[in-house]
Design a protein around this motif. Structure first.
Motif, PDB file in Angstrom:
ATOM      1  N   LEU A   1       0.792  -1.220   0.000  1.00 20.47           N
ATOM      2  CA  LEU A   1       0.000   0.000   0.000  1.00 20.47           C
ATOM      3  C   LEU A   1       0.828   1.274   0.000  1.00 20.47           C
ATOM      4  O   LEU A   1       0.306   2.361   0.103  1.00 20.47           O
TER       5      LEU A   1
ATOM      6  N   ALA B   1       1.820   1.035  -3.918  1.00 23.27           N
ATOM      7  CA  ALA B   1       0.425   0.942  -4.334  1.00 23.27           C
ATOM      8  C   ALA B   1       0.258   1.560  -5.706  1.00 23.27           C
ATOM      9  O   ALA B   1       0.794   2.634  -5.970  1.00 23.27           O
TER      10      ALA B   1
ATOM     11  N   GLN C   1      -7.904   2.952  -1.420  1.00 24.96           N
ATOM     12  CA  GLN C   1      -7.632   3.422  -0.057  1.00 24.96           C
ATOM     13  C   GLN C   1      -8.370   4.705   0.260  1.00 24.96           C
ATOM     14  O   GLN C   1      -8.972   4.859   1.321  1.00 24.96           O
TER      15      GLN C   1
END
Lengths: 257, 218, 300
Positions: free
Chosen positions: C229, C251, C259
């Motif tokens: 991420l 990410a 997100q």
């Protein structure tokens, strides 16, 4: 047929049998192809004439499930023997196909393709080969100013002459032609026929044709095939004026079937 | 397959047979008119010659048409080319028959016949040779054709025999010169007719074998 | 009189046909209109919602550590580029090689059928399953942890079917006469493939590559468990760092979008801004495909 000198025979085929799977496509074909002559193979569709032509440079090897027996001798050497280099064989026996099939690359690269396959890299040497081959195929004048252009931009007849140039670029001894004019217009056809009679001075030419008049016009010898069998073989003049076999006569006079 | 082509070839064959019939009639009638001193029949022969000329033109045009459109090969080519050559000989035979008929109309036929009995024999022989030549073509009978060729020698012998008589006559008696000239023309015509009959047979032979006068010409 | 009646009947029939035809036409028009309005609608919606969070700053800087005031996706753009390049470098040679083998060398039989069937099945598997597999296989077994490399490997497996299938199709369209021509000149099979078959099918191969890029750019589910991420920029001080980045977490744009959206609230607008960037990227890819395809047609 007149008595033949051994040195006049380029290719000997003896009792050639060919099977596509269960299909017996060639039956005991025995005939001799003479040096520096044009030999024509005629017969109805599916009679085996194209198949026979392809046995002469082992193009049938590409087809799966093919079984060949008998002997094919090029200058006395069996081309189906173990250890025969097919690449080298096809350098000696070139081929021109039914539909003009120049590669989608430049005219120059098309003609240089064969020599490159056989390891010629020198630019000067390739230039020379390309020019000579295009001249030999009577297409130099039309192409010399556009050698770098894509070959697919040429007309059908020009493409076929380019393919002939491509075939002679590897300096073969024999040129096989599989219905080389069947996709062409009459004028292009005549040009190719004219070219063929020039080619036989240097090469041995074998041609499959559907066009009987063409066989009569250009060939020195003619073989008539029917359902996988070679029915009659002789001087073209004789085949077309007084064939010995009744089936041959029926076919060439259009009384067939 | 190629039905219309075969139809054309059959038509050509039929027309050749028909023309052969006309020619045969002409020469037979010429022999008969001579023998019977029949001037009316002779006039008929002269009138009939135009029919033969027309038949010749028709066959020539048919043959050229077939060559142009059908590009015949093998037996077909031999047939068409034999037809083209044969009609010339047939036409010459009819011409010669008409020439003989013209002499019959004007000349003193009785005196001519008086010269030698061989004249009528020669006329009959030549006439039969033409008949057999046509028959050998119709039946494609090479044996008969060969016979006709051989019989030419007999006609030639008769021609020489009559010629010798005529030469003798003319050296004895110069008052009959016109009769002798007419006679020599008539026998010359019959001799030519026999030659043409031989030619026809030779084309029949060519049609079957491609050989003409023992040479393979195709 | 009778004749007239039959005439009338057939006239009526003709009218009926016309009526059906008009009805069908209307139906087709409605369908087309719906499709277009969906697409246009979505784009406008994203544009309107995304424009608010959009700024030069947003696309030219990386996000600072969460929670902060600065929102930026430069890091994600770089990550996405890394994913594209690494995935293609892995998958293209393998895919093209497999395609060549299957069409040119392998005996056409049961084995090739099985392989082809497997490839087809692979392309139908939901991407989350690839993610799951990648996280176990590359993360744990190969000890790659969360890394762009692990993500790329996963994506490579995922796009292999696309490359193999498209390349195979385009190799198959190379006319048999070219093969005969080359073989007839004595060319060996590999020489022929190299000089004739591959140049002829390069268009298909490029198409498959571009399709794959689209798939990579659009993928999220397979990446969350594998590429991680992170959204920071690589700290590049030397050549080695360029490669080191592949071992880092990263990410992609889609994961970042996920997100932002997952956190919701204030950050929702940044989700739409990211979406806007994605839509533009996809648009550019599509246009590129068209241009390349047209370019090849011209050459031919």
């Amino acid at each position: 047929m007149a008595e033949l000198n051994n040195s006049d025979i380029k290719i000997v085929t003896k009792d050639v049998n060919l099977f596509y799977g269960d299909n017996h496509a060639l039956k005991d074909v025995t005939l001799d192809i003479l040096s520096n002559k044009i030999t024509a193979f005629i017969g109805p569709s599916g009679c085996g004439k194209s198949t026979y032509l392809k046995t002469l440079n082992r193009m049938n090897d590409i087809v799966p499930n093919v079984k060949i027996s008998g002997k094919v001798l090029l200058d006395g050497e069996d081309i189906y023997e173990n250890g025969v280099n097919v690449t080298y064989l096809r350098k000696k026996i070139g081929m021109v196909f039914q539909k003009p099939n120049p590669f989608p690359m430049s005219i120059y690269d098309n003609v240089a393709y064969g020599p490159r396959v056989h390891g010629i890299k020198s630019k000067a040497r390739l230039d020379e080969i390309v020019e000579n081959s295009l001249k030999g195929a009577a297409i130099w004048e039309e192409t010399k100013d556009r050698l770098k252009q894509n070959a697919l931009g040429l007309s059908g007849g020009q493409q076929q002459r380019l393919c002939i140039a491509r075939a002679i670029a590897v300096e073969p001894e024999v040129i096989l032609m599989d219905e080389p004019t069947s996709a062409l217009d009459p004028i292009s056809t005549l040009k190719i026929e004219e070219l063929m009679s020039q080619l036989k001075e240097k090469y041995t030419v074998a041609i499959v044709t559907h066009n009987m008049q063409q066989a009569a016009r250009i060939s020195d010898y003619t073989a008539f095939f029917l359902v996988g069998e070679m029915i009659e073989y002789g001087e073209t003049q004789q085949i077309f004026s007084r064939p010995k076999n009744k089936k041959t006569e029926e076919y060439i006079t259009g009384r067939f079937g | 397959m190629r039905n219309s082509f075969i139809e054309k070839l059959n038509q050509l064959n039929n027309d050749l047979i028909k023309m052969g019939g006309l020619v045969e009639d002409a020469i037979k009638n010429a022999a008969k008119a001579l023998e019977e001193d029949d001037v009316e029949l002779a006039k008929k022969i002269i009138a009939g010659d135009s029919l033969v000329n027309e038949a010749e033109k028709k066959i020539e045009s048919q043959s050229l048409n077939i060559i142009l459109r059908e590009q015949p090969v093998a037996g077909d080519l031999r047939k068409v080319s034999a037809a083209l050559k044969m009609v010339t000989d047939m036409e010459r035979i009819a011409d010669n028959a008409a020439d003989i008929a013209e002499i019959i109309v004007t000349a003193n036929v009785k005196s001519i016949l008086h010269i030698s009995a061989s004249i009528t024999e020669m006329a009959e022989k030549a006439s039969r040779m033409v008949g057999d030549a046509v028959k050998s073509f119709v039946d494609v009978d090479l044996e008969l054709a060969q016979q006709v060729v051989e019989r030419d020698d007999e006609v030639d012998a008769l021609f020489n025999e009559i010629k010798t008589i005529l030469i003798e006559n003319i050296s004895h008696d110069k008052s009959n010169v016109d009769i002798i000239v007419d006679t020599i023309m008539i026998i010359k015509y019959f001799e030519r007719i026999a030659d043409h009959a031989v030619n026809i047979c030779e084309w029949v032979y060519f049609f079957e074998t491609g050989e003409y006068k023992s040479t393979q010409i195709i | 009189m009778k004749a007239l009646q039959t005439n009338n009947a057939s006239n009526l029939k003709i009218k009926q046909h016309r009526f059906v035809e008009i009805l069908l036409k209307i139906f087709i028009w409605v369908c087309a209109l719906l499709t277009v309005s969906f697409v246009v609608g979505i784009i406008i919606y994203i544009l309107v919602k995304g424009i608010e969070g959009m700024s030069w700053n947003f696309i030219s800087t990386p996000a600072a550590a969460y929670p902060v005031e600065n929102y930026g996706i430069l890091g994600n753009i770089v990550n996405t580029l890394y994913l594209i390049v690494i995935t293609l470098v892995i998958a293209t040679p393998i895919g093209v090689g497999a395609a060549i083998y299957l069409t040119e060398y392998a005996k056409q039989g049961r084995l090739t059928k099985i392989i082809e069937f497997t490839t087809e099945t692979l392309s139908g598997i939901p991407s989350i399953i690839y993610g799951l597999f990648g996280s176990v296989f590359f993360y744990s077994v190969f000890k790659l942890n969360y890394s762009i490399l692990a993500g790329s490997l996963t994506l490579a497996i995922m796009i292999l079917p696309i490359i193999i299938r498209t390349t195979q199709e385009s190799i198959k369209t190379v006319p048999i006469m070219y093969r005969e021509g080359a073989m007839g000149l004595g060319a060996t099979r590999w020489y022929m493939i190299r000089t004739v078959i591959l140049p002829c099918s390069i268009e298909g191969i490029l198409t498959s590559v571009i399709l794959s890029i689209g798939r990579i750019v659009g993928e999220s589910a397979a990446l969350i468990f594998t590429a991680g991420l992170a959204y920071n920029l690589p700290n590049i001080t030397g050549i080695g760092d360029i490669f080191k980045k592949a071992m880092d977490q990263g990410a992609s744009l889609t994961v970042q979008l996920y997100q932002y959206a997952a956190r919701g609230g204030e950050e929702m607008k940044y989700a739409f801004s990211t979406a806007l960037v994605l839509v533009i990227v996809v648009l550019i890819i599509n246009v590129l495909t068209k241009i390349i395809a047209r370019g090849f047609k011209k050459v031919k």
